[in-house]
Design a protein around this motif. Structure first.
Motif, PDB file in Angstrom:
ATOM      1  N   GLY A 152      34.551  46.971  45.965  1.00 31.74           N
ATOM      2  CA  GLY A 152      35.255  48.211  45.649  1.00 31.74           C
ATOM      3  C   GLY A 152      34.818  49.423  46.431  1.00 31.74           C
ATOM      4  N   SER A 153      33.700  49.341  47.196  1.00 36.98           N
ATOM      5  CA  SER A 153      33.288  50.503  47.984  1.00 36.98           C
ATOM      6  C   SER A 153      34.219  50.659  49.181  1.00 36.98           C
ATOM      7  CB  SER A 153      31.836  50.357  48.464  1.00 36.98           C
ATOM      8  OG  SER A 153      31.741  49.427  49.524  1.00 36.98           O
ATOM      9  N   SER A 154      34.433  51.890  49.622  1.00 42.06           N
ATOM     10  CA  SER A 154      35.386  52.134  50.711  1.00 42.06           C
ATOM     11  C   SER A 154      34.954  51.411  51.987  1.00 42.06           C
ATOM     12  CB  SER A 154      35.536  53.638  50.969  1.00 42.06           C
ATOM     13  OG  SER A 154      34.294  54.230  51.287  1.00 42.06           O
ATOM     14  N   SER A 155      33.665  51.456  52.300  1.00 43.40           N
ATOM     15  CA  SER A 155      33.179  50.815  53.533  1.00 43.40           C
ATOM     16  C   SER A 155      33.384  49.308  53.487  1.00 43.40           C
ATOM     17  CB  SER A 155      31.693  51.130  53.736  1.00 43.40           C
ATOM     18  OG  SER A 155      31.474  52.518  53.784  1.00 43.40           O
ATOM     19  N   PHE A 156      33.024  48.701  52.361  1.00 38.87           N
ATOM     20  CA  PHE A 156      33.178  47.255  52.223  1.00 38.87           C
ATOM     21  C   PHE A 156      34.645  46.850  52.289  1.00 38.87           C
ATOM     22  CE2 PHE A 156      34.024  43.615  49.435  1.00 38.87           C
ATOM     23  CZ  PHE A 156      33.254  42.644  50.055  1.00 38.87           C
ATOM     24  N   GLU A 157      35.512  47.602  51.605  1.00 37.59           N
ATOM     25  CA  GLU A 157      36.934  47.235  51.572  1.00 37.59           C
ATOM     26  C   GLU A 157      37.589  47.414  52.937  1.00 37.59           C
ATOM     27  OE1 GLU A 157      38.327  45.671  49.238  1.00 37.59           O
ATOM     28  OE2 GLU A 157      36.782  45.882  47.707  1.00 37.59           O
ATOM     29  N   GLN A 300      34.583  36.669  40.084  1.00 36.11           N
ATOM     30  CA  GLN A 300      34.474  36.622  38.625  1.00 36.11           C
ATOM     31  C   GLN A 300      35.293  37.719  37.947  1.00 36.11           C
ATOM     32  OE1 GLN A 300      30.251  36.766  37.718  1.00 36.11           O
ATOM     33  NE2 GLN A 300      29.794  35.205  39.235  1.00 36.11           N
ATOM     34  N   ASN A 301      36.079  38.466  38.758  1.00 41.94           N
ATOM     35  CA  ASN A 301      36.878  39.584  38.227  1.00 41.94           C
ATOM     36  C   ASN A 301      36.015  40.597  37.483  1.00 41.94           C
ATOM     37  OD1 ASN A 301      39.298  38.489  39.199  1.00 41.94           O
ATOM     38  ND2 ASN A 301      39.508  37.195  37.386  1.00 41.94           N
ATOM     39  N   LEU A 302      34.848  40.896  38.063  1.00 43.30           N
ATOM     40  CA  LEU A 302      33.905  41.821  37.429  1.00 43.30           C
ATOM     41  C   LEU A 302      33.701  43.087  38.265  1.00 43.30           C
ATOM     42  CD1 LEU A 302      31.185  39.271  36.220  1.00 43.30           C
ATOM     43  CD2 LEU A 302      32.929  40.411  34.826  1.00 43.30           C
ATOM     44  N   VAL A 303      34.718  43.476  39.030  1.00 48.18           N
ATOM     45  CA  VAL A 303      34.613  44.703  39.831  1.00 48.18           C
ATOM     46  C   VAL A 303      34.662  45.890  38.878  1.00 48.18           C
ATOM     47  CG1 VAL A 303      35.615  46.077  41.682  1.00 48.18           C
ATOM     48  CG2 VAL A 303      35.719  43.579  41.786  1.00 48.18           C
ATOM     49  N   VAL A 304      33.567  46.640  38.805  1.00 48.14           N
ATOM     50  CA  VAL A 304      33.452  47.735  37.837  1.00 48.14           C
ATOM     51  C   VAL A 304      34.269  48.940  38.265  1.00 48.14           C
ATOM     52  CG1 VAL A 304      31.838  49.315  36.713  1.00 48.14           C
ATOM     53  CG2 VAL A 304      31.177  46.943  37.135  1.00 48.14           C
ATOM     54  N   SER A 305      34.240  49.253  39.554  1.00 45.50           N
ATOM     55  CA  SER A 305      34.937  50.445  40.035  1.00 45.50           C
ATOM     56  C   SER A 305      35.361  50.240  41.473  1.00 45.50           C
ATOM     57  CB  SER A 305      34.025  51.676  39.934  1.00 45.50           C
ATOM     58  OG  SER A 305      32.863  51.497  40.742  1.00 45.50           O
ATOM     59  N   SER A 306      36.381  50.993  41.877  1.00 46.79           N
ATOM     60  CA  SER A 306      36.857  50.927  43.245  1.00 46.79           C
ATOM     61  C   SER A 306      37.214  52.330  43.718  1.00 46.79           C
ATOM     62  CB  SER A 306      38.090  50.022  43.338  1.00 46.79           C
ATOM     63  OG  SER A 306      38.657  50.090  44.635  1.00 46.79           O
ATOM     64  N   TRP A 307      36.922  52.603  44.997  1.00 47.14           N
ATOM     65  CA  TRP A 307      37.261  53.915  45.549  1.00 47.14           C
ATOM     66  C   TRP A 307      38.775  54.133  45.517  1.00 47.14           C
ATOM     67  CZ3 TRP A 307      40.426  55.092  49.668  1.00 47.14           C
ATOM     68  CH2 TRP A 307      40.907  54.005  50.395  1.00 47.14           C
ATOM     69  N   THR A 386      42.360  47.189  40.865  1.00 48.98           N
ATOM     70  CA  THR A 386      40.936  46.877  40.730  1.00 48.98           C
ATOM     71  C   THR A 386      40.708  45.647  39.859  1.00 48.98           C
ATOM     72  OG1 THR A 386      40.345  49.204  41.006  1.00 48.98           O
ATOM     73  CG2 THR A 386      38.701  47.788  39.985  1.00 48.98           C
ATOM     74  N   HIS A 387      41.368  45.598  38.688  1.00 49.85           N
ATOM     75  CA  HIS A 387      41.200  44.478  37.755  1.00 49.85           C
ATOM     76  C   HIS A 387      42.494  43.670  37.694  1.00 49.85           C
ATOM     77  CE1 HIS A 387      37.497  46.302  36.201  1.00 49.85           C
ATOM     78  NE2 HIS A 387      38.142  47.438  36.192  1.00 49.85           N
ATOM     79  N   PRO A 388      42.405  42.344  37.589  1.00 54.27           N
ATOM     80  CA  PRO A 388      43.629  41.538  37.559  1.00 54.27           C
ATOM     81  C   PRO A 388      44.426  41.672  36.268  1.00 54.27           C
ATOM     82  CG  PRO A 388      41.702  40.142  37.251  1.00 54.27           C
ATOM     83  CD  PRO A 388      41.191  41.513  37.600  1.00 54.27           C
ATOM     84  N   ASP A 389      43.770  42.057  35.159  1.00 53.50           N
ATOM     85  CA  ASP A 389      44.499  42.116  33.889  1.00 53.50           C
ATOM     86  C   ASP A 389      44.115  43.316  33.015  1.00 53.50           C
ATOM     87  OD1 ASP A 389      41.956  41.351  33.221  1.00 53.50           O
ATOM     88  OD2 ASP A 389      42.513  39.432  32.318  1.00 53.50           O
ATOM     89  N   LYS A 390      43.421  44.285  33.594  1.00 50.77           N
ATOM     90  CA  LYS A 390      43.070  45.497  32.853  1.00 50.77           C
ATOM     91  C   LYS A 390      43.640  46.716  33.567  1.00 50.77           C
ATOM     92  CE  LYS A 390      38.643  43.627  31.228  1.00 50.77           C
ATOM     93  NZ  LYS A 390      37.165  43.791  31.266  1.00 50.77           N
ATOM     94  N   LEU A 391      44.144  47.663  32.801  1.00 57.97           N
ATOM     95  CA  LEU A 391      44.674  48.902  33.362  1.00 57.97           C
ATOM     96  C   LEU A 391      44.177  50.081  32.538  1.00 57.97           C
ATOM     97  CD1 LEU A 391      48.396  47.923  34.081  1.00 57.97           C
ATOM     98  CD2 LEU A 391      46.613  48.317  35.783  1.00 57.97           C
TER      99      LEU A 391
END
Length: 474
Positions: A152-157, A300-307, A386-391
């Motif tokens: 989720g970090s801008s650099s990584f993405e 694991q769909n555990l991305v906490v946050s994304s830029w 960011t999440h496949p089933d959470k908004l």
């Protein structure tokens, strides 16, 4: 300890918040819009939230007086290509003013490594903020980081987009610039490690991983970690402006962020100070380890946050609360309704819309619309979700922004961030009689807006009709 967390809804803030709560601290989250704080009900019950826009005039009494420590995690690099340094300076000065009447002892600021003589505008702005914060009536601890690597970090993405989409790249010469990446997990460990540690008061430290790499080497190691090979050819003819457009069209980044990143990528970001890792006994992870940890979270769909969920990833930097009331007059609509047999399952389908899952009908048409939007300077579809089933309210969802996501009310409301001659909403709602309503609302801007709407009505007939049927039966 009672802690003020600014930038609580940002990429770092969302990672830091659960760690602070786990350590037993009381946390006061400072956000511009309380409705956009993307946390679950359990976390929300454990924190205090204050609404503050640090760019605006200081309002007394907003911050509790018994604050003992504060994190300054605010930046404006994605908001502007010209004035972000002035915005960051204003934010820092107002932050100092807000804290004057509190009991705060320590402020922790996450800055950028700035060891070169000639700095980019972005890094110079970070140093300027350090100077402003140092005038505050508290002890300042500055952590200077380079590229942060994490899901989720801008650099990584950005690296992920480039490597996954382009097996062969013709790149500008700035890909040979050296940098020293650090895993997001290590950044959080350093941020919590200095909290209340008097040995770190009124001092600044570089924090980085053990690897010094060029951007080219980072992309090559990414490909290796993912099990494929990429070919990178460097040419000297790509100007900063051309490089910015290259990043903008290939990756999910906004043009403003791309331009500021390219400006910074010409400057070496290498740590010269390892005092803090020795003081705290921290052994940072390697770049390859950081990539593997990021993908474990993704898989694991555990991305906490994304830029990408930041408001600056889109076109509108306004208070989205102003758009939550869908207009009834002077608008054009496409309304669909369908009786559903299993409303719980249908609601789950609605909550999975967009991103990898697609839009349930005519995905190739949605992709074409995304490409057109990107070509016209919009956000396109590349932000995904960011999440496949959470908004949560405020989340980005392809070229939409979530205004309301209430499962109890069985209602999802989206606001369009694509380039349009008007404003658009897309709403899904299941009523008490288990009738699914799908409503697209468009408020046109002049004749051009009306011509736009009527020109795509034939597409709406197929897309929206197919979408509601497939949502109901998926």
């Amino acid at each position: 300890m009672k802690i003020l967390l600014t930038g609580a809804n940002g990429y770092i803030g969302m990672r830091l918040l659960p760690q602070l709560l786990e350590m037993g601290h009381e946390v006061v989250c400072a956000v511009r819009d309380e409705e956009r704080l993307s946390v679950d009900a359990e976390t929300r019950s454990k924190i205090e939230v204050v609404e503050i826009d640090f760019l605006k005039e200081v309002v007394d009494g907003k911050i509790p007086k018994d604050i003992e420590a504060a994190y300054f995690l605010i930046h404006s690099m994605s908001s502007s290509t010209k004035e972000f340094d002035e915005m960051e300076a204003t934010t820092a000065r107002n932050f100092n003013t807000y804290l004057e009447n509190t009991q705060v002892k320590q402020v922790i600021y996450l800055s950028g490594i700035a060891n070169e003589e000639h700095l980019s505008k972005h890094l110079q702005s970070r140093k300027n903020v350090e100077d402003i914060l140092s005038d505050g009536k508290f002890s300042l601890t500055v952590l200077r980081a380079g590229i942060i690597v994490g899901s989720g970090s801008s650099s990584f993405e950005i690296i992920r987009d480039l490597c996954e989409k382009l097996p062969f790249m013709i790149t500008p010469k700035w890909v040979l610039t050296k940098t020293q990446p650090i895993a997001i997990r290590d950044v959080i460990t350093f941020l919590t490690g200095v909290l209340g540690n008097e040995k770190t008061y009124d001092d600044a430290f570089d924090i980085a991983g053990p690897d010094v790499l060029s951007y080219k080497e980072m992309m090559q190691q990414y490909a290796k970690a993912r099990g494929f090979k990429n070919w990178i050819v460097t040419v000297p003819i790509m100007t900063p402006k051309l490089s910015s457009y290259w990043l903008y069209f290939v990756t999910s980044t906004s043009y403003k962020l791309a331009k500021n990143l390219v400006d910074s990528m010409k400057v070496e970001v290498v740590a010269k100070d390892t005092r803090l890792q020795e003081l705290l006994g921290i052994k940072p992870h390697t770049y390859m380890e950081a990539i593997k940890m990021a993908f474990r979270k993704i898989e694991q769909n555990l991305v906490v946050s994304s830029w990408k969920d930041s408001m600056v990833s889109g076109r509108f930097h306004k208070d989205l609360g102003k758009f939550i009331q869908v207009p009834k007059f002077g608008v054009l609509k496409d309304e669909q309704r369908l009786k559903v047999d299993d409303p719980k399952r249908v609601l789950e389908n609605i909550w999975k819309i967009g991103g990898e899952n697609g839009w349930y009908y005519g995905n190739w048409l949605w992709k074409i619309r995304g490409l057109i939007d990107k070509a016209w300077g919009g956000v396109g579809l590349r932000r995904g979700r960011t999440h496949p089933d959470k908004l949560y309210p405020g989340d980005s969802l392809d070229f939409w922004r979530v205004l309301l996501a209430d499962k109890k009310e069985r209602r999802l409301l989206l606001f369009a961030e694509m380039r349009l001659p008007g404003e658009a909403w897309l709403e899904f709602k299941i009523d008490e009689e288990n009738i699914l309503y799908q409503t697209a609302t468009f408020r046109p801007r002049g004749l051009r807006g009306r011509l736009y709407w009527y020109s795509i009505v034939p597409f709406h007939y197929f897309i929206f009709g197919g979408m509601i049927r497939n949502i109901a039966k998926a």
